[in-house]
Scaffold this active site. Sequence first.
Site, PDB file in Angstrom:
ATOM      1  N   HIS A  34      -9.691  43.542   0.082  1.00  0.00           N
ATOM      2  CA  HIS A  34     -11.048  44.780  -0.861  1.00  0.00           C
ATOM      3  C   HIS A  34     -10.342  46.242  -0.880  1.00  0.00           C
ATOM      4  CE1 HIS A  34     -12.783  45.688   2.034  1.00  0.00           C
ATOM      5  NE2 HIS A  34     -13.569  44.421   2.258  1.00  0.00           N
ATOM      6  N   ASP A  82     -18.225  26.756  12.389  1.00  0.00           N
ATOM      7  CA  ASP A  82     -17.292  26.590  13.438  1.00  0.00           C
ATOM      8  C   ASP A  82     -18.729  26.875  14.743  1.00  0.00           C
ATOM      9  OD1 ASP A  82     -15.680  27.043  15.655  1.00  0.00           O
ATOM     10  OD2 ASP A  82     -14.706  26.582  15.240  1.00  0.00           O
ATOM     11  N   SER A  90     -12.993  41.545   6.962  1.00  0.00           N
ATOM     12  CA  SER A  90     -12.712  41.171   5.803  1.00  0.00           C
ATOM     13  C   SER A  90     -11.115  40.973   5.849  1.00  0.00           C
ATOM     14  CB  SER A  90     -12.825  42.716   5.365  1.00  0.00           C
ATOM     15  OG  SER A  90     -14.251  42.534   4.983  1.00  0.00           O
TER      16      SER A  90
END
Length: 449
Positions: free
Chosen positions: A272, A399, A414
């Site tokens: 992004h 996980d 991110s």
Amino acid sequence: MKLWITETEKVKRQAEEEAVVILQHWRQKVRRLRLYRACLCAVLILACLGLMGYSYYLVDSSIPSVIHVRAESEESLELSIPARGEIVNVSRQGNSNIPDGAVTIDLSRPLTLKTGNADNLQMQVKLFGILPFKQVGIRVIEDRELIPVGVPIGIYVKTEGVLVVGTGEFASQGAGKVSPAKNILKSGDYVIKLNGTEVTGKDDFITRIENCGGEQQILTIRRDAETYDVRIKPERDRTGKYKIGVWVRDNAQGVGTMTYIDKNGNFGALGHGINDVDTSTLMEMNDGTLYQTEIISIRKGAAGQPGEMTGMIVYSDERILGDITSNSTRGIFGKCNQKALALGTEEALPIGLKQEIEKGPAQILCTVDGTTRYYDIEITEIHLDHDNVNRGIELRVTDPELLSVTGGIVQGMSGAPIIQKGKFVGAVTHVLVQDSTRGYGIFIENMLE
């Protein structure tokens, strides 16, 4: 006799009154039935319209606006919608070189596209083969392999000119409070020139305003992709310095994750864009630098409070990893140096196109404890035509080790690569505020655009 007639008239009047009451009740009942019928019809019409709208949404969201397919290969597609597609090859002049109706596809059945060289095609989708519904671009691209990285990076981006964060008042020498820039500049504007000369940064801009001598200033600004001049007359503040009453910013820093390195040494990261923290606008950058960083602390995510990885960035030449050349809604991109290329220790993987992604097990590659490794996730939803380009993939962290360290997805993660069945399919972009185990990702083909 007279008594009998009186009784008869009394019974007659009573019967008439009862008949009137019955008639009134019947009319009221008829009106209620008509009202109920009208309400039922309205509800049925609204339900039908809602069903039609929802069906339209489902069909629309199941058809991507753009479909990428590999060059020189056979690609399988299964849209399963009651529609037909007409393929049109658009030339550079914008005119079709395929006769109307010459190439049609039944989209209700699985289909196989046999592609040639890289090219751009267009498909007109018609519902039930009759109603024009949607234009779909088909982009034939060269197959690519990318090295997944998953390493934390420090980011420094310098804006072009200065970004206006906001305007405000200040106390002048003689006129009370003033705000020269009010209703002239607004948040999100970029001041790129002052009196025809480029603005190189915040300090440059402030110094030139302070030394203007009170003369009217011509600011060249860019707003919503348009550039034009505005005029502002600075005022002296209580200390005698000239100001225009504006807050500006010329850079942004942060920590993210490098997503990939390609065969030419180019990198992609974040998934992004870098937005200004105050205006939420995508920052227009002049240049940027990528730095080596180490994660020094992690705050676990919790309901209503996203977690965060805190990194230490030392802005020195020996820690530079490369140059950032682009800040877009799809991520940041640039060129790696030799130190950054050494971070690509994983084997290069073929990309997975969005129509190849499946719900179910997958992995992300990230660094949370000093070691870059894969962690298990589950892809829960795939939005082939999501309005938000950064949220095409919905995922959930499964996980146990990652959950114990971070609580799921945290800020700074991110850009973490998403891998499924040996293919590079996307990158992590967002976390759900109310549930840190869940988040979103971007398709890798969108980053490569």
